[in-house]
Design an enzyme around this catalytic site. Structure first.
Site, PDB file in Angstrom:
ATOM      1  CE  LYS A 168      -1.695   2.792   3.002  1.00 23.17           C
ATOM      2  NZ  LYS A 168      -1.786   4.017   2.187  1.00 23.17           N
ATOM      3  N   GLY A 219       6.822   5.063   8.228  1.00 19.07           N
ATOM      4  CA  GLY A 219       6.031   6.289   8.249  1.00 19.07           C
ATOM      5  C   GLY A 219       6.238   7.021   9.562  1.00 19.07           C
ATOM      6  CB  SER A 220       4.438   9.827  11.018  1.00 19.90           C
ATOM      7  OG  SER A 220       3.127   9.309  11.115  1.00 19.90           O
ATOM      8  CB  THR A 221       6.542   8.581  15.791  1.00 22.87           C
ATOM      9  OG1 THR A 221       7.901   8.397  15.372  1.00 22.87           O
ATOM     10  CG2 THR A 221       6.377   8.030  17.194  1.00 22.87           C
ATOM     11  CB  THR A 223       1.023   6.426  11.174  1.00 25.32           C
ATOM     12  OG1 THR A 223       0.624   7.715  10.699  1.00 25.32           O
ATOM     13  CG2 THR A 223       0.179   5.380  10.481  1.00 25.32           C
ATOM     14  N   GLY A 224       2.632   5.046  13.650  1.00 25.45           N
ATOM     15  CA  GLY A 224       3.203   3.842  14.269  1.00 25.45           C
ATOM     16  C   GLY A 224       2.447   3.445  15.531  1.00 25.45           C
ATOM     17  CD  GLU A 241      13.087   0.723  10.343  1.00 24.59           C
ATOM     18  OE1 GLU A 241      13.560   1.815  10.725  1.00 24.59           O
ATOM     19  OE2 GLU A 241      13.556  -0.366  10.699  1.00 24.59           O
ATOM     20  CB  CYS A 275      13.537   8.394   7.826  1.00 29.19           C
ATOM     21  SG  CYS A 275      14.625   7.273   6.929  1.00 29.19           S
ATOM     22  CD  GLU A 371      10.335  13.009  11.166  1.00 27.62           C
ATOM     23  OE1 GLU A 371       9.211  12.574  11.407  1.00 27.62           O
ATOM     24  OE2 GLU A 371      11.182  12.376  10.510  1.00 27.62           O
TER      25      GLU A 371
HETATM   26  P1  NAD Z   1       2.370   8.626   7.591  1.00 30.86           P
HETATM   27  O1  NAD Z   1       2.583   7.899   8.867  1.00 30.86           O
HETATM   28  O2  NAD Z   1       1.386   9.713   7.557  1.00 30.86           O
HETATM   29  O3  NAD Z   1       1.936   7.629   6.436  1.00 30.86           O
HETATM   30  C1  NAD Z   1       2.722   6.508   6.058  1.00 30.86           C
HETATM   31  C2  NAD Z   1       1.823   5.468   5.436  1.00 30.86           C
HETATM   32  O4  NAD Z   1       0.900   4.990   6.409  1.00 30.86           O
HETATM   33  C3  NAD Z   1       0.971   5.986   4.274  1.00 30.86           C
HETATM   34  O5  NAD Z   1       0.895   4.964   3.292  1.00 30.86           O
HETATM   35  C4  NAD Z   1      -0.384   6.208   4.926  1.00 30.86           C
HETATM   36  O6  NAD Z   1      -1.467   6.140   4.026  1.00 30.86           O
HETATM   37  C5  NAD Z   1      -0.437   5.050   5.912  1.00 30.86           C
HETATM   38  N1  NAD Z   1      -1.349   5.249   7.045  1.00 30.86           N
HETATM   39  C6  NAD Z   1      -1.834   6.397   7.536  1.00 30.86           C
HETATM   40  N2  NAD Z   1      -2.623   6.163   8.611  1.00 30.86           N
HETATM   41  C7  NAD Z   1      -2.609   4.818   8.802  1.00 30.86           C
HETATM   42  C8  NAD Z   1      -3.195   3.949   9.772  1.00 30.86           C
HETATM   43  N3  NAD Z   1      -3.944   4.404  10.773  1.00 30.86           N
HETATM   44  N4  NAD Z   1      -2.959   2.620   9.671  1.00 30.86           N
HETATM   45  C9  NAD Z   1      -2.175   2.130   8.694  1.00 30.86           C
HETATM   46  N5  NAD Z   1      -1.588   2.899   7.751  1.00 30.86           N
HETATM   47  C10 NAD Z   1      -1.798   4.224   7.805  1.00 30.86           C
HETATM   48  O7  NAD Z   1       3.832   9.115   7.163  1.00 30.86           O
HETATM   49  P2  NAD Z   1       4.191  10.068   5.958  1.00 30.86           P
HETATM   50  O8  NAD Z   1       3.816  11.464   6.330  1.00 30.86           O
HETATM   51  O9  NAD Z   1       3.683   9.466   4.687  1.00 30.86           O
HETATM   52  O10 NAD Z   1       5.790   9.926   5.921  1.00 30.86           O
HETATM   53  C11 NAD Z   1       6.645  10.732   6.642  1.00 30.86           C
HETATM   54  C12 NAD Z   1       7.124  10.023   7.907  1.00 30.86           C
HETATM   55  O11 NAD Z   1       7.750   8.785   7.564  1.00 30.86           O
HETATM   56  C13 NAD Z   1       8.173  10.795   8.669  1.00 30.86           C
HETATM   57  O12 NAD Z   1       7.883  10.762  10.039  1.00 30.86           O
HETATM   58  C14 NAD Z   1       9.460  10.043   8.387  1.00 30.86           C
HETATM   59  O13 NAD Z   1      10.472  10.197   9.338  1.00 30.86           O
HETATM   60  C15 NAD Z   1       8.964   8.650   8.318  1.00 30.86           C
HETATM   61  N6  NAD Z   1       9.927   7.794   7.619  1.00 30.86           N
HETATM   62  C16 NAD Z   1      10.651   6.904   8.359  1.00 30.86           C
HETATM   63  C17 NAD Z   1      11.613   6.118   7.747  1.00 30.86           C
HETATM   64  C18 NAD Z   1      12.432   5.125   8.530  1.00 30.86           C
HETATM   65  O14 NAD Z   1      13.060   4.257   7.937  1.00 30.86           O
HETATM   66  N7  NAD Z   1      12.475   5.203   9.845  1.00 30.86           N
HETATM   67  C19 NAD Z   1      11.818   6.227   6.365  1.00 30.86           C
HETATM   68  C20 NAD Z   1      11.054   7.153   5.650  1.00 30.86           C
HETATM   69  C21 NAD Z   1      10.115   7.933   6.285  1.00 30.86           C
END
Ligand code: NAD
Length: 467
Positions: A168, A219-221, A223-224, A241, A275, A371
């Protein structure tokens, strides 16, 4: 332009609806992406589940061959994938080519790995082995900063280990992943790779499904946190991650003329949307003016613009929401620090921000604590080394950090004190496919890349035989 479709159970199909994909350099839609319905998400998971039994029984060498053909398909489509990446993500075309090439490099690395059986005991009484077996369908969820490369951290190890995948992409950068789906539709057995797209409602639907055996999320913390809660009900395995707020510590013996251009490069590459970019810089107070002047001059010379344009070094921020975030943190920083010449938001169409440095920002300012994930960084002054270490370790992130100085005993001592999954000395951002990435604190759970990153997609199975 392509007709973008979902890949479900080996078939390409239209979504139940569609969404505009906006070029961040123009703020104008340039393509439509399919939106998966509830039923389509359900069928994608079912297809991954149904394909799993045969795929895990497929000999390892055959899975590797299939992965090699996937790699060849990407290589043959390099130019178009790069073009799509620039249009949807905003990065300069040369950087988009670089992303496709690095994707290939990382996939080829995984295709060369094995999962050996470990013999733990072998004596007159018993033979005990540790096998690493596949888990099941993996939900691979990726963000918008490196849509193709971050997919390559997940799919190759998942598939090689015998799992099937539902991929996705982020809602604002779905096209390269959908194009990838179309490229591999006839290469992998039906259901082994599924690609679905849609809004932020798709992710929770995947992560809460009991048929998903593992969630691999970048993705973001914020959402994590949601994903971990969602995974709890089914005890679904997770690799997270997450966000980072990497500090760079400049030591008093640093040669600023040499070091600050490197700080600039590792802070502003991909317009700060990395990231493990440098997101805050700690500088000895007496060196602040000179450090700021060097960075400011580089900011002033930066070529910012539409990634399709010639000589462009920095594209736009990827989407409107992120632009608003960067603007908010810029204003917070500017309210307590000094915006150095050469930076700032760019007026007109497109989510453009010049590489921007704000000097003299206190450590409790939101620009330092949060961040920013964009091209605005704070320079924070420090008075002694112990204080600098405390400041660098403040906050909840622990993805990576860097220490810059000429005394190797001192730089290594400080590296040992920093709470981060990676600490670089006199560099930042250096990576290889065999180097594991694992965030400390709220920057992640689990490992990506390297042999450890492959084993994340397996379950230990002990076979203990009487002799
Ligand atoms: P995000 O968390 O908003 O979204 C990431 C993904 O998660 C997208 O595909 C989104 O549609 C999906 N998503 C959103 N809500 C969800 C939920 N409730 N359940 C499941 N999936 C969901 O992040 P973003 O704004 O797209 O990306 C930027 C962030 O990603 C930054 O915080 C960056 O540091 C982080 N990032 C981390 C790494 C790493 O390796 N640690 C690498 C790249 C980016």
């Amino acid at each position: 332009m392509n007709n973008f479709q979902l890949l479900i159970g080996g078939r390409l199909e239209d979504g139940s609806g569609s969404m505009d994909v906006v070029n961040p350099a123009t703020e104008k839609p340039f393509a439509a992406a399919p939106v998966a319905s509830e039923d389509q998400i359900d069928r994608a998971i079912a297809a991954a589940r149904n394909a799993f039994d045969a795929w895990r029984e497929t000999p390892f060498a055959e899975r590797r061959d299939t992965l090699s053909r996937v790699i060849d398909a990407i290589a043959s489509d390099r130019d178009e994938l790069a073009r799509l990446l620039t249009l949807e993500q905003g990065k300069p075309l040369s950087a988009a080519m670089g992303e496709v090439d690095t994707t290939l490099e990382y996939m080829r690395y995984f295709a060369g790995l094995d999962i050996p059986v470990e013999v733990i005991a072998e004596d007159a009484d018993r033979k005990v082995e540790i096998h690493r077996v596949a888990l099941g369908p993996v939900a691979a969820i990726v963000p918008w900063n490196y849509p193709l490369l971050l997919m390559a951290f997940k799919l190759p190890p998942a598939l090689l280990a015998g799992n099937t995948v539902v991929l996705k992409p982020a809602p604002t950068t779905p096209l390269s992943a959908l194009r990838f789906g179309a490229l591999v539709a006839d290469i992998v057995p039906p259901g082994v790779i599924n690609v679905i797209a849609g809004g932020d409602e798709v992710g929770p639907r995947l992560t809460s499904d009991p048929r998903i055996a593992k969630i691999s999320f970048t993705g973001s913390t914020a959402t994590g946190h949601l994903i971990m809660a969602s995974a709890a009900s089914n005890l679904t395995r997770i690799t997270l991650e997450l966000g980072g707020n990497d500090p760079a510590l400049i030591l008093p013996d640093s040669d600023l003329e040499k070091v600050m251009p490197m700080i600039f490069a590792f802070a502003f590459g991909n317009s700060g949307q990395v990231c493990r970019a440098i997101k805050r810089v700690y500088v000895p107070r007496p060196m602040m003016d000179k450090a700021g002047a060097i960075l400011s001059s580089l900011c002033g010379k930066a070529m910012v613009g539409d990634g399709m344009g010639p000589d462009i070094q920095f594209g736009p921020v990827q989407n409107a929401q992120q632009y608003q975030r960067v603007l908010r943190l810029f204003e917070a920083g500017a309210s307590q620090g000094c915006v150095l010449p050469g930076g700032g938001p760019v007026k007109g169409a497109g989510y453009f921000f010049r590489p921007t440095v704000i000097a003299g920002v206190p450590n409790d300012n939101p620009l330092v604590l949060e961040e920013q994930f964009g091209p605005v960084i704070p320079l924070v002054a420090y008075d002694d080394m112990e204080e600098a270490i405390q400041l660098a370790n403040s906050g909840s992130f622990g993805l990576a950090a860097s220490v810059w100085g000429n005394d190797s005993t001192e730089t290594r001592r400080i590296a040992g004190r920093l709470d981060a999954g990676t600490v670089w000395i006199n560099k930042h951002g250096d990576r290889l496919p065999n180097l594991p990435i694992a965030g400390a604190k709220h920057s992640g759970i689990g490992v990506e890349l390297g042999q450890l990153g492959l084993l994340e997609y397996t379950q230990i199975k002990v076979i203990n035989q009487a002799i």
